[in-house]
Design a protein around this motif. Structure first.
Motif, PDB file in Angstrom:
ATOM      1  N   GLN A 129      -8.094   4.469  -3.688  1.00  0.00           N
ATOM      2  CA  GLN A 129      -9.080   4.914  -2.717  1.00  0.00           C
ATOM      3  C   GLN A 129      -8.773   6.374  -2.360  1.00  0.00           C
ATOM      4  N   VAL A 130      -9.678   7.281  -2.750  1.00  0.00           N
ATOM      5  CA  VAL A 130      -9.495   8.685  -2.444  1.00  0.00           C
ATOM      6  C   VAL A 130      -9.766   8.913  -0.967  1.00  0.00           C
ATOM      7  N   ILE A 131      -8.768   9.471  -0.285  1.00  0.00           N
ATOM      8  CA  ILE A 131      -8.860   9.659   1.160  1.00  0.00           C
ATOM      9  C   ILE A 131      -9.478  10.993   1.510  1.00  0.00           C
ATOM     10  N   SER A 132      -9.044  12.054   0.823  1.00  0.00           N
ATOM     11  CA  SER A 132      -9.538  13.394   1.153  1.00  0.00           C
ATOM     12  C   SER A 132      -9.287  14.347   0.002  1.00  0.00           C
ATOM     13  N   LEU A 133     -10.049  15.453   0.022  1.00  0.00           N
ATOM     14  CA  LEU A 133      -9.903  16.541  -0.946  1.00  0.00           C
ATOM     15  C   LEU A 133      -9.769  17.829  -0.144  1.00  0.00           C
ATOM     16  N   ASP A 134      -8.552  18.153   0.227  1.00  0.00           N
ATOM     17  CA  ASP A 134      -8.322  19.312   1.087  1.00  0.00           C
ATOM     18  C   ASP A 134      -7.985  20.547   0.232  1.00  0.00           C
ATOM     19  N   PRO A 135      -8.309  21.743   0.725  1.00  0.00           N
ATOM     20  CA  PRO A 135      -7.923  22.957  -0.011  1.00  0.00           C
ATOM     21  C   PRO A 135      -6.419  22.995  -0.208  1.00  0.00           C
ATOM     22  N   SER A 136      -5.993  23.342  -1.409  1.00  0.00           N
ATOM     23  CA  SER A 136      -4.555  23.369  -1.694  1.00  0.00           C
ATOM     24  C   SER A 136      -3.968  24.748  -1.430  1.00  0.00           C
TER      25      SER A 136
ATOM     26  N   GLU B  41       0.846  -1.179   0.000  1.00  0.00           N
ATOM     27  CA  GLU B  41       0.000   0.000   0.000  1.00  0.00           C
ATOM     28  C   GLU B  41       0.892   1.242   0.000  1.00  0.00           C
ATOM     29  N   ARG B  42       0.425   2.273  -0.699  1.00  0.00           N
ATOM     30  CA  ARG B  42       1.212   3.503  -0.765  1.00  0.00           C
ATOM     31  C   ARG B  42       0.271   4.673  -0.957  1.00  0.00           C
ATOM     32  N   ASP B  43       0.559   5.783  -0.283  1.00  0.00           N
ATOM     33  CA  ASP B  43      -0.253   6.983  -0.392  1.00  0.00           C
ATOM     34  C   ASP B  43       0.363   7.961  -1.389  1.00  0.00           C
ATOM     35  N   TYR B  44      -0.524   8.674  -2.096  1.00  0.00           N
ATOM     36  CA  TYR B  44      -0.098   9.667  -3.079  1.00  0.00           C
ATOM     37  C   TYR B  44      -0.950  10.919  -2.893  1.00  0.00           C
ATOM     38  N   ALA B  45      -0.494  12.010  -3.483  1.00  0.00           N
ATOM     39  CA  ALA B  45      -1.254  13.255  -3.460  1.00  0.00           C
ATOM     40  C   ALA B  45      -0.933  14.050  -4.708  1.00  0.00           C
ATOM     41  N   VAL B  46      -1.925  14.808  -5.173  1.00  0.00           N
ATOM     42  CA  VAL B  46      -1.726  15.661  -6.342  1.00  0.00           C
ATOM     43  C   VAL B  46      -2.673  16.847  -6.238  1.00  0.00           C
ATOM     44  N   ARG B  47      -2.236  17.991  -6.740  1.00  0.00           N
ATOM     45  CA  ARG B  47      -3.069  19.193  -6.726  1.00  0.00           C
ATOM     46  C   ARG B  47      -3.880  19.258  -8.015  1.00  0.00           C
ATOM     47  N   LEU B  48      -5.195  19.180  -7.870  1.00  0.00           N
ATOM     48  CA  LEU B  48      -6.136  19.283  -8.986  1.00  0.00           C
ATOM     49  C   LEU B  48      -7.138  20.385  -8.662  1.00  0.00           C
ATOM     50  N   LEU B  49      -7.357  21.294  -9.627  1.00  0.00           N
ATOM     51  CA  LEU B  49      -8.229  22.433  -9.377  1.00  0.00           C
ATOM     52  C   LEU B  49      -7.719  23.168  -8.138  1.00  0.00           C
ATOM     53  N   GLU B  50      -8.562  23.316  -7.130  1.00  0.00           N
ATOM     54  CA  GLU B  50      -8.137  24.002  -5.905  1.00  0.00           C
ATOM     55  C   GLU B  50      -7.976  23.026  -4.748  1.00  0.00           C
ATOM     56  N   PHE B  51      -7.812  21.748  -5.089  1.00  0.00           N
ATOM     57  CA  PHE B  51      -7.772  20.714  -4.059  1.00  0.00           C
ATOM     58  C   PHE B  51      -6.427  19.984  -4.057  1.00  0.00           C
ATOM     59  N   ASN B  52      -6.042  19.550  -2.868  1.00  0.00           N
ATOM     60  CA  ASN B  52      -4.946  18.599  -2.721  1.00  0.00           C
ATOM     61  C   ASN B  52      -5.592  17.233  -2.536  1.00  0.00           C
ATOM     62  N   VAL B  53      -5.609  16.456  -3.601  1.00  0.00           N
ATOM     63  CA  VAL B  53      -6.298  15.168  -3.597  1.00  0.00           C
ATOM     64  C   VAL B  53      -5.333  14.098  -3.092  1.00  0.00           C
ATOM     65  N   LYS B  54      -5.720  13.449  -1.998  1.00  0.00           N
ATOM     66  CA  LYS B  54      -4.903  12.379  -1.426  1.00  0.00           C
ATOM     67  C   LYS B  54      -5.596  11.048  -1.660  1.00  0.00           C
ATOM     68  N   TRP B  55      -4.811  10.067  -2.108  1.00  0.00           N
ATOM     69  CA  TRP B  55      -5.399   8.749  -2.332  1.00  0.00           C
ATOM     70  C   TRP B  55      -4.398   7.650  -1.989  1.00  0.00           C
ATOM     71  N   ARG B  56      -4.926   6.477  -1.808  1.00  0.00           N
ATOM     72  CA  ARG B  56      -4.121   5.310  -1.427  1.00  0.00           C
ATOM     73  C   ARG B  56      -4.349   4.202  -2.455  1.00  0.00           C
ATOM     74  N   VAL B  57      -3.264   3.585  -2.866  1.00  0.00           N
ATOM     75  CA  VAL B  57      -3.352   2.447  -3.775  1.00  0.00           C
ATOM     76  C   VAL B  57      -3.373   1.176  -2.943  1.00  0.00           C
ATOM     77  N   ILE B  58      -4.463   0.419  -3.067  1.00  0.00           N
ATOM     78  CA  ILE B  58      -4.641  -0.824  -2.318  1.00  0.00           C
ATOM     79  C   ILE B  58      -5.053  -1.906  -3.299  1.00  0.00           C
ATOM     80  N   ALA B  59      -4.189  -2.891  -3.496  1.00  0.00           N
ATOM     81  CA  ALA B  59      -4.522  -4.037  -4.351  1.00  0.00           C
ATOM     82  C   ALA B  59      -5.028  -3.592  -5.718  1.00  0.00           C
ATOM     83  N   ASP B  60      -4.255  -2.742  -6.363  1.00  0.00           N
ATOM     84  CA  ASP B  60      -4.576  -2.284  -7.722  1.00  0.00           C
ATOM     85  C   ASP B  60      -5.876  -1.490  -7.785  1.00  0.00           C
ATOM     86  N   GLN B  61      -6.222  -0.839  -6.691  1.00  0.00           N
ATOM     87  CA  GLN B  61      -7.359   0.067  -6.679  1.00  0.00           C
ATOM     88  C   GLN B  61      -6.942   1.383  -6.028  1.00  0.00           C
TER      89      GLN B  61
END
Length: 235
Positions: free
Chosen positions: A228-235, A206-226
């Motif tokens: 999972q979006v964890i949160s959409l925080d203001p960037s 499992e590994r966590d990632y984040a990227v800035r899209l629009l005005e959000f810092n989108v955080k997600w986790r890769v679990i078994a080739d899927q």
């Protein structure tokens, strides 16, 4: 060797605030449109007269975020798993002798107000702030070649990696529904392409990632080739 100087004619406004997770080609993310703002002295209505009669444009731009890295004679295309090397001229890698890129995008409209000349564009593969050095209308009779061969990139890349949202992310989607009615679809299509570096794909951990899209810092986790979006925080 002859040297050339280019003038920046405009700048891209897009939902992609960093290079990571930008689609590898235009047209892959339905809601990933943006704008091209022309700069002085090119921000004249006369300069785009007649352009509204064309549905698509070639946008020539500068790979401004990677140009300092120089060029490489061979690169590892993500489509080949990031392992096989091919010549740079057989790819669309950003690490080129000259940091020039080109992208075919839909022209959805033109806004001219005072000193503003803005081209409304469809699905992009460009980072916000990308410098543009030229635009040209797309000519279907000359540039559409259905019989053409494209080597390892004959078809569109897979974009079917499952994407789910945690309860927290669902709540944040709901809170932004009025302003961004297609936010779920946008994030799903971006992450569905699996934007991880090619060498990371196939990892079981499992590994966590984040990227800035629009005005959000989108955080997600890769679990078994899927994804999972964890949160959409203001960037």
């Amino acid at each position: 060797m002859t040297e050339f100087t280019f003038n920046e004619i405009g700048r891209i406004r897009s939902p992609y605030k960093e290079k990571f997770a930008v689609p590898r080609q235009p047209g892959l993310v339905e809601d990933g449109g943006g704008e091209l703002h022309l700069l002085p002295p090119y921000n004249q209505a006369e300069a785009v007269r007649g352009l509204e009669e064309f549905s698509h444009l070639w946008v020539m731009f500068i790979f401004h975020q990677t140009m300092e890295g120089g060029w490489r004679p061979t690169v590892r295309p993500p489509r080949l798993g990031g392992n096989a090397r091919v010549g740079v001229f057989a790819t669309r890698s950003t690490f080129r002798p000259n940091p020039l890129g080109m992208s075919l995008v839909e022209l959805k409209g033109i806004r001219c107000r005072g000193q503003e000349v803005i081209l409304e564009l469809g699905s992009l593969d460009l980072v916000d702030g990308t410098p543009v050095v030229d635009i040209k209308p797309y000519l279907p009779f000359a540039e559409s070649q259905p019989q053409a061969l494209a080597g390892f990139a004959q078809s569109a890349p897979d974009a079917n990696m499952p994407v789910t949202f945690t309860p927290e992310a669902e709540s944040q989607l709901a809170a932004n529904l009025a302003r961004y009615p297609h936010l779920r679809r946008f994030i799903t299509q971006v992450l569905g392409q699996d934007p991880r570096p090619a060498y990371r794909k196939g990892e079981e951990l499992e590994r966590d990632y984040a990227v800035r899209l629009l005005e959000f810092n989108v955080k997600w986790r890769v679990i078994a080739d899927q994804n999972q979006v964890i949160s959409l925080d203001p960037s």
